[in-house]
Design a protein around this motif. Structure first.
Motif, mmCIF file in Angstrom:
data_model
loop_
_atom_site.group_PDB
_atom_site.id
_atom_site.type_symbol
_atom_site.label_atom_id
_atom_site.label_comp_id
_atom_site.label_asym_id
_atom_site.label_seq_id
_atom_site.Cartn_x
_atom_site.Cartn_y
_atom_site.Cartn_z
ATOM 1 N N LYS A 191 -63.000 40.824 40.344
ATOM 2 C CA LYS A 191 -62.164 41.867 41.100
ATOM 3 C C LYS A 191 -61.093 41.249 42.175
ATOM 4 N N SER A 192 -61.097 39.842 41.714
ATOM 5 C CA SER A 192 -59.980 39.006 42.558
ATOM 6 C C SER A 192 -58.621 39.613 42.047
ATOM 7 N N ARG A 193 -58.480 39.655 40.908
ATOM 8 C CA ARG A 193 -57.167 40.020 40.293
ATOM 9 C C ARG A 193 -56.337 41.292 41.025
ATOM 10 N N SER A 194 -57.330 42.470 41.173
ATOM 11 C CA SER A 194 -56.639 43.641 41.608
ATOM 12 C C SER A 194 -56.601 43.553 43.229
ATOM 13 N N PHE A 195 -57.452 42.622 43.511
ATOM 14 C CA PHE A 195 -57.158 42.634 45.172
ATOM 15 C C PHE A 195 -56.044 42.033 45.616
ATOM 16 N N ILE A 196 -55.917 40.813 44.926
ATOM 17 C CA ILE A 196 -54.870 39.888 45.155
ATOM 18 C C ILE A 196 -53.449 40.662 45.058
ATOM 19 N N ASN A 197 -53.412 41.163 43.511
ATOM 20 C CA ASN A 197 -52.374 42.211 43.356
ATOM 21 C C ASN A 197 -51.970 43.212 44.405
ATOM 22 N N GLY A 198 -52.951 43.892 44.580
ATOM 23 C CA GLY A 198 -52.595 44.812 45.702
ATOM 24 C C GLY A 198 -51.885 44.384 47.042
ATOM 25 N N ILE A 199 -52.645 43.473 47.584
ATOM 26 C CA ILE A 199 -52.090 42.913 48.859
ATOM 27 C C ILE A 199 -50.535 42.407 48.505
ATOM 28 N N LEU A 200 -50.397 41.532 47.515
ATOM 29 C CA LEU A 200 -49.135 40.851 47.103
ATOM 30 C C LEU A 200 -48.105 41.765 46.797
ATOM 31 N N ASP A 201 -48.371 42.990 46.358
ATOM 32 C CA ASP A 201 -47.503 44.032 45.768
ATOM 33 C C ASP A 201 -47.044 44.830 46.927
ATOM 34 N N THR A 202 -47.988 44.848 47.751
ATOM 35 C CA THR A 202 -47.395 45.489 49.261
ATOM 36 C C THR A 202 -46.429 44.674 50.000
ATOM 37 N N ALA A 203 -46.849 43.503 50.138
ATOM 38 C CA ALA A 203 -45.807 42.334 50.847
ATOM 39 C C ALA A 203 -44.575 42.310 49.855
ATOM 40 N N SER A 204 -44.577 42.305 48.544
ATOM 41 C CA SER A 204 -43.177 42.279 47.952
ATOM 42 C C SER A 204 -42.274 43.480 48.372
ATOM 43 N N LYS A 205 -43.031 44.752 48.374
ATOM 44 C CA LYS A 205 -42.323 45.933 48.665
ATOM 45 C C LYS A 205 -41.895 45.786 50.195
ATOM 46 N N LEU A 252 -40.732 43.010 56.013
ATOM 47 C CA LEU A 252 -41.220 41.624 55.761
ATOM 48 C C LEU A 252 -39.990 40.815 55.899
ATOM 49 N N ALA A 253 -39.538 39.842 56.640
ATOM 50 C CA ALA A 253 -38.739 38.955 56.397
ATOM 51 C C ALA A 253 -39.007 37.858 55.887
ATOM 52 N N ARG A 254 -37.856 37.365 54.940
ATOM 53 C CA ARG A 254 -37.917 36.166 54.117
ATOM 54 C C ARG A 254 -37.405 34.850 55.236
ATOM 55 N N ASN A 255 -38.261 34.011 55.379
ATOM 56 C CA ASN A 255 -37.851 32.821 56.081
ATOM 57 C C ASN A 255 -37.436 31.758 55.019
ATOM 58 N N THR A 256 -36.228 31.086 55.210
ATOM 59 C CA THR A 256 -36.003 30.205 54.173
ATOM 60 C C THR A 256 -35.663 28.914 54.942
ATOM 61 N N THR A 257 -36.335 28.646 56.159
ATOM 62 C CA THR A 257 -36.371 27.666 56.740
ATOM 63 C C THR A 257 -36.908 26.307 55.957
ATOM 64 N N ILE A 316 -51.269 38.588 55.910
ATOM 65 C CA ILE A 316 -52.253 39.155 54.961
ATOM 66 C C ILE A 316 -52.963 40.226 55.384
ATOM 67 N N GLY A 317 -53.644 39.985 56.844
ATOM 68 C CA GLY A 317 -54.351 40.864 57.475
ATOM 69 C C GLY A 317 -53.590 42.274 57.759
ATOM 70 N N ALA A 318 -52.239 42.192 57.718
ATOM 71 C CA ALA A 318 -51.433 43.552 58.166
ATOM 72 C C ALA A 318 -51.509 44.034 56.517
ATOM 73 N N PHE A 319 -51.362 43.528 55.478
ATOM 74 C CA PHE A 319 -51.167 44.107 54.383
ATOM 75 C C PHE A 319 -52.482 44.382 53.617
ATOM 76 N N SER A 320 -53.673 43.826 54.423
ATOM 77 C CA SER A 320 -54.907 44.270 53.465
ATOM 78 C C SER A 320 -55.811 45.266 54.297
ATOM 79 N N GLU A 321 -55.753 46.561 54.033
ATOM 80 C CA GLU A 321 -56.231 47.476 54.615
ATOM 81 C C GLU A 321 -57.842 47.245 54.380
#
Length: 153
Positions: A125-139, A146-151, A72-77
């Motif tokens: 303001k939560s929606r846009s903040f959360i969407n921005g970080i999760l969109d970056t993580a998804s990309k 970003l690796a998917r860990n399926t353990t 999260i820290g890496a994706f939140s500028e």
């Protein structure tokens, strides 16, 4: 007669409530986590044991919290984890866990559910903040940075 399973959104809401409560009263052992889980009000119908989708989310986020926070820290500028609101951080942890550890939850569903929960529990303001970080993580998942860990836990 079989017990009817709660819809995933209901279980996700319950998992959010448990995880949000842990922001104020952390569990240091899995036994404490189970107690918190069982003592949280508004359990989904039929939820009498720490099991099922809600428990998998709670335990998964709890056990992977440090790694999730690092991501999260890496994706939140320009936002440090310790400056984020507890609601937003909890929703980000939950959704990022689903994005990176749950192959049964499509990325779009994890992101949409986090946004929907932010409408209920967060501020305007939560929606846009959360969407921005999760969109970056998804990309980052899509491009392999970003690796998917399926353990399985």
């Amino acid at each position: 007669m079989t017990t009817k399973k709660a819809p995933r959104r209901t279980e996700r809401i319950f998992a959010f409530k448990v995880l949000y409560g842990l922001c104020f009263n952390p569990a240091s052992t899995s036994e404490e986590l189970q107690r918190c889980f069982l003592e949280t009000p508004d359990k989904p119908e039929g939820q009498t044991l720490p099991d099922g989708f809600a428990w998998e989310l709670v335990y998964g986020v709890w056990s992977k919290r440090e790694g999730l926070d690092s991501q999260i820290g890496a994706f939140s500028e320009n936002w440090r984890i310790d400056r984020m609101g507890k609601v937003e951080l909890t929703l980000l942890r939950l959704a990022l866990y689903e994005l990176t550890h749950r192959v049964d939850v499509p990325s779009k569903v994890a992101i949409n559910e986090a946004i929907e929960l932010s409408k209920v529990f967060g501020d305007d303001k939560s929606r846009s903040f959360i969407n921005g970080i999760l969109d970056t993580a998804s990309k980052a998942l899509e491009d392999g940075t970003l690796a998917r860990n399926t353990t399985v836990l």
